[in-house]
Design a protein around this motif. Structure first.
Motif, PDB file in Angstrom:
ATOM      1  N   VAL A 593      -5.776  25.658   7.309  1.00  0.00           N
ATOM      2  CA  VAL A 593      -6.575  24.626   7.970  1.00  0.00           C
ATOM      3  C   VAL A 593      -7.381  23.922   6.887  1.00  0.00           C
ATOM      4  N   MET A 594      -7.255  22.580   6.834  1.00  0.00           N
ATOM      5  CA  MET A 594      -7.961  21.817   5.802  1.00  0.00           C
ATOM      6  C   MET A 594      -8.350  20.457   6.347  1.00  0.00           C
ATOM      7  N   PRO A 595      -9.370  19.831   5.758  1.00  0.00           N
ATOM      8  CA  PRO A 595      -9.782  18.510   6.242  1.00  0.00           C
ATOM      9  C   PRO A 595      -8.686  17.483   5.995  1.00  0.00           C
ATOM     10  N   MET A 596      -8.572  16.502   6.872  1.00  0.00           N
ATOM     11  CA  MET A 596      -7.649  15.393   6.672  1.00  0.00           C
ATOM     12  C   MET A 596      -8.128  14.549   5.496  1.00  0.00           C
ATOM     13  N   ALA A 597      -7.185  14.178   4.651  1.00  0.00           N
ATOM     14  CA  ALA A 597      -7.493  13.289   3.524  1.00  0.00           C
ATOM     15  C   ALA A 597      -7.103  11.869   3.899  1.00  0.00           C
ATOM     16  N   THR A 598      -7.918  10.904   3.488  1.00  0.00           N
ATOM     17  CA  THR A 598      -7.649   9.507   3.805  1.00  0.00           C
ATOM     18  C   THR A 598      -7.894   8.632   2.582  1.00  0.00           C
ATOM     19  N   GLY A 599      -7.312   7.439   2.611  1.00  0.00           N
ATOM     20  CA  GLY A 599      -7.575   6.449   1.570  1.00  0.00           C
ATOM     21  C   GLY A 599      -6.989   6.780   0.221  1.00  0.00           C
ATOM     22  N   PHE A 600      -5.844   7.460   0.213  1.00  0.00           N
ATOM     23  CA  PHE A 600      -5.275   7.861  -1.071  1.00  0.00           C
ATOM     24  C   PHE A 600      -3.865   7.279  -1.233  1.00  0.00           C
ATOM     25  N   GLU A 601      -3.385   7.299  -2.480  1.00  0.00           N
ATOM     26  CA  GLU A 601      -2.004   6.950  -2.801  1.00  0.00           C
ATOM     27  C   GLU A 601      -1.247   8.248  -3.026  1.00  0.00           C
ATOM     28  N   GLU A 602      -0.047   8.345  -2.456  1.00  0.00           N
ATOM     29  CA  GLU A 602       0.734   9.569  -2.586  1.00  0.00           C
ATOM     30  C   GLU A 602       1.504   9.589  -3.905  1.00  0.00           C
ATOM     31  N   LEU A 603       1.380  10.691  -4.631  1.00  0.00           N
ATOM     32  CA  LEU A 603       2.211  10.970  -5.789  1.00  0.00           C
ATOM     33  C   LEU A 603       3.005  12.244  -5.531  1.00  0.00           C
ATOM     34  N   VAL A 604       4.119  12.381  -6.216  1.00  0.00           N
ATOM     35  CA  VAL A 604       4.866  13.633  -6.264  1.00  0.00           C
ATOM     36  C   VAL A 604       4.805  14.122  -7.706  1.00  0.00           C
ATOM     37  N   ILE A 605       4.335  15.334  -7.900  1.00  0.00           N
ATOM     38  CA  ILE A 605       4.257  15.927  -9.233  1.00  0.00           C
ATOM     39  C   ILE A 605       4.980  17.263  -9.178  1.00  0.00           C
ATOM     40  N   GLY A 662      -4.065  -7.002  -5.029  1.00  0.00           N
ATOM     41  CA  GLY A 662      -5.332  -6.746  -4.364  1.00  0.00           C
ATOM     42  C   GLY A 662      -5.583  -5.307  -3.973  1.00  0.00           C
ATOM     43  N   ARG A 663      -4.688  -4.403  -4.342  1.00  0.00           N
ATOM     44  CA  ARG A 663      -4.902  -2.994  -4.016  1.00  0.00           C
ATOM     45  C   ARG A 663      -5.976  -2.415  -4.939  1.00  0.00           C
ATOM     46  N   ALA A 664      -6.667  -1.407  -4.458  1.00  0.00           N
ATOM     47  CA  ALA A 664      -7.687  -0.754  -5.281  1.00  0.00           C
ATOM     48  C   ALA A 664      -7.012   0.052  -6.383  1.00  0.00           C
ATOM     49  N   PRO A 665      -7.415  -0.119  -7.639  1.00  0.00           N
ATOM     50  CA  PRO A 665      -6.846   0.694  -8.724  1.00  0.00           C
ATOM     51  C   PRO A 665      -7.103   2.175  -8.459  1.00  0.00           C
ATOM     52  N   ARG A 666      -6.127   2.987  -8.839  1.00  0.00           N
ATOM     53  CA  ARG A 666      -6.212   4.416  -8.594  1.00  0.00           C
ATOM     54  C   ARG A 666      -6.716   5.166  -9.834  1.00  0.00           C
TER      55      ARG A 666
END
Length: 724
Positions: A593-605, A662-666
């Motif tokens: 059980v963990m908090p939902m994460a929002t506002g992120f860009e998905e990476l695969v590492i 216009g996307r926010a830099p990560r």
């Protein structure tokens, strides 16, 4: 222990293959057209200065010379024996060589490991005989080796009968796992006038394998480059060491690499295994060591032709000149695509060029028109003024049809010699409608000429990239942090092999050890535990089934997202019921059980351990970029954070991380830190780790960091089925 040419521990080196002073042909035939007769003919009539013995107990003479009944009857122990007997007599032949104290033997015969279990046993047996005696074996099922400067022909290749190009101060080496393809490459090299110093084919590699053969070629100080054909490396560390040695010695290497190892045939379990296949692992090694990869024999030999001249470039700045404006544009566009720099002509230089050459278009490319092609004094002025103004590292001049005229070629070569004397650090390349003979005249003067101007540009890019690789040499791998032996098991980077496939909670613990951020989470064993865990967080939560048997939990109903804290117990019960129905045999250990994460860009590492080349690390954007486009970067592990940042910026989707449209830099430094940390974890545990994947790694805006939302680990030697 004895040292081989690479300095690695091993049996005696391969000197006898290329530098033998006494050679015996065992089973030598009186018929020079047979594979057991041609080596003797080549050695006796090809100019070899050493001693040659024909060994054949059934004949008194071979090809007019005395035949010896066995190796023991020879007046000396040969350094090298060419074994021309069939597979059924190989064991006795190798045993005789070992008993006589022979240093190395070449075996042509096929019908061994490639034919099945019986053949594999025979091949293993002859390898064991040689190993016990400290004798080296080339083959079996190979076409042998040659030192063309010494005229030492331990081969049945009929190409060796053809006139070889003059070697002069040096030539290239050729190494191939395929004998037939190696012979084809040699033939085409001869046809193209490419000087070849040494040639070796490794066949079944019962003993000497590709990487060791490559390393042996590098012992020759006259070697100007190596071209070869590789299906797969039996000794990954030795291949890495040989390529690093070539890079440090500034010897360029180009290969056709095809095929895959056994690992490539296994079913996949994760994106990391699917995307970081064997070819991607080799590509990571090739990229780091500056190896040039070719996909056709024509392209490979074009690289060999370039290498054979010893041409070098100090940088990427390119000045173009052409008698045709259209060809100039074609070359300019090819140069830009290749990542070369076309420095502009300054206003002052443009004015000076117009004053001296009113007909010229003063830009880069310089359009010197037909007048420049017919008046080399004017052409020289244009080139010298352009080089001085732009600081060009390389010049490509297109002469068109005027290159067909002998007097033109002579005058132009004299012009290049004069300019080179004044500017020894500038590389001059020429394109035009040359005949093969005229191209040879250029090569004899140490110059490169191309019938296709685009190939001249490709050559410029190759030489610029090689210069960068040589200057970079082999970057030292990032040091692995020393384990904290006083800490609990999971607090040290070097971890014990898990008893079974880790579940996600154990995977998160591993990531924490490595320094990869993971979200705050709780483990719920039942519905009540899920309710309590969810209420401990402020806001919606994610529930994920905890099981070592379900790497793709969502496929089995094992994920619930955006669950309100008050609904967690019900969501847990429903999820457990779905998983129990869809995966009845899976071991279930509750839920994360963990908090939902929002506002992120998905990476695969991810990282995986290649069975031959060791650990590699992978990074890419999530979603369509990895699923459909396969947009990933792969490097050998471990990597530094600087290298990890370069990996991210090499992605096609990199602009999305840097704030495009216009996307926010990560937070790229945070992602780079996670990639580097994961690569260290993989490298430290390469003895038991199969693969480890973070999917997704949630990357926040600049300064916000990132965290591994999901992680899966496979163990080495674990066969799994494709969950699809």
């Amino acid at each position: 222990m004895a040292q081989d040419g690479s300095g690695a521990p091993g049996r005696a080196g391969l000197g006898a293959l290329f530098d033998a002073q006494a050679v015996a042909v065992l089973g030598a035939s009186d018929d020079p057209s047979k594979f057991s007769g041609r080596p003797y003919q080549l050695l006796r009539q090809g100019g070899f200065a050493g001693r040659v013995y024909a060994v054949n107990p059934t004949r008194a003479t071979v090809q007019g010379d005395r035949a010896w009944p066995d190796l023991a009857s020879l007046p000396e122990v040969p350094d090298l024996v060419v074994i021309g007997v069939p597979a059924a007599r190989l064991a006795d032949a190798v045993r005789d060589c070992a008993a006589a104290g022979v240093k190395a033997a070449v075996i042509f015969a096929g019908g061994l490991a490639e034919t099945g279990e019986e053949g594999r046993a025979l091949e293993a047996g002859i390898a064991a005989i040689a190993r016990a005696a400290g004798m080296r074996l080339l083959g079996p099922n190979c076409m042998g080796a040659m030192n063309l400067r010494a005229r030492l022909y331990a081969t049945f290749s009929n190409t060796a009968e053809d006139p070889a190009p003059e070697l002069g101060d040096g030539g290239i080496g050729v190494v191939s796992q395929s004998g037939a393809l190696g012979n084809f490459m040699l033939t085409r090299a001869f046809d193209a006038g490419i000087p070849v110093e040494k040639w070796i084919t490794t066949g079944n590699e019962a003993d000497i394998e590709f990487a060791e053969a490559l390393d042996a070629l590098l012992d020759d100080p006259r070697l100007r480059g190596v071209v070869g054909y590789l299906e797969g490396a039996r000794d990954g560390p030795r291949l890495r060491a040989a390529l690093e040695r070539a890079q440090a010695a500034r010897v360029p290497v180009a290969l056709i690499k095809v095929g895959a190892t056994e690992e490539g045939g296994r079913a996949v379990r994760s994106h990391t295994d699917a995307l970081v296949g064997d070819d991607a692992v080799y590509e990571a090694l090739f990229r780091r060591t500056g190896l040039r990869r070719a996909h056709t024999v024509e392209d490979l030999l074009e690289l060999g032709r370039v290498f054979s001249t010893g041409a070098r470039s100090r940088g990427r700045r390119l000045l173009l000149a052409s008698i045709s404006g259209g060809v100039g544009v074609i070359m300019a566009e090819a140069a830009v695509r290749a990542g070369l720099t076309l420095p502009p002509i300054s206003a002052g230089c443009a004015a000076a060029l117009r004053a001296r050459l009113p007909f010229l278009s003063p830009s880069n490319p310089l359009d010197v028109t037909g007048q420049g092609g017919s008046d080399f004094a004017l052409l020289r002025d244009a080139l010298e003024m352009g080089v001085e103004d732009t600081g060009a590292d390389m010049v490509i001049c297109f002469l068109g049809r005027v290159a067909r005229h002998e007097e033109t070629v002579t005058a132009y070569l004299d012009l290049l010699d004069a300019m080179q004397a004044e500017r020894p650090d500038v590389l001059f390349l020429t394109a035009g409608m040359f005949t093969p003979e005229q191209e040879r005249r250029f090569r004899a003067r140490g110059r490169l000429a191309f019938a296709d101007p685009s190939r001249a540009v490709a050559c410029a890019e190759t030489l610029a990239a090689l210069n960068e690789s040589f200057a970079r040499a082999a970057e030292p791998a990032p040091a692995l942090p020393a384990p904290d032996l006083s800490a609990p098991d999971l607090s040290a980077l070097r971890l014990p092999r898990p008893a079974g496939t880790p579940d996600e909670a154990a995977c998160h613990a591993m990531l924490s050890v490595a320094g990869v951020p993971v979200p705050d989470h709780r483990i719920a064993k039942d519905a009540a535990g899920a309710d309590a865990a969810a209420r401990a967080f402020d806001g919606p939560v994610a529930l994920k089934i905890l099981s070592p048997d379900l790497p793709h939990k969502s496929d089995m109903g094992g994920v619930r997202l955006n669950v309100a804290p008050g609904d967690a117990a019900e969501a847990f019960a429903a999820m457990l019921a779905d998983v129990s129905r869809l995966a009845p045999h899976a071991t279930l250990r509750g839920a994360l059980v963990m908090p939902m994460a929002t506002g992120f860009e998905e990476l695969v590492i991810g990282a995986r351990i290649d069975p031959q080349l060791g650990p590699v690390v992978m990074a890419g954007l999530g979603g369509v970029f990895v699923e459909v486009l396969g947009d990933v970067a792969v490097r050998e592990a471990p990597v530094s954070e600087a290298s990890a940042l370069e990996m991210l910026r090499s992605l096609k989707g990199a602009p999305l991380l840097e704030g495009a449209r216009g996307r926010a830099p990560r937070d790229l430094p945070a992602a780079a830190a996670a990639i580097a940390a994961l690569s260290r974890l993989a490298a430290a545990n390469a003895d038991w780790l199969g693969s480890i994947e973070i999917n997704p790694f949630a990357l926040g805006p600049e300064g916000a960091g990132g965290q591994a939302l999901d992680c899966a680990v496979t163990l080495a030697d674990t066969q799994t089925e494709d969950p699809a």
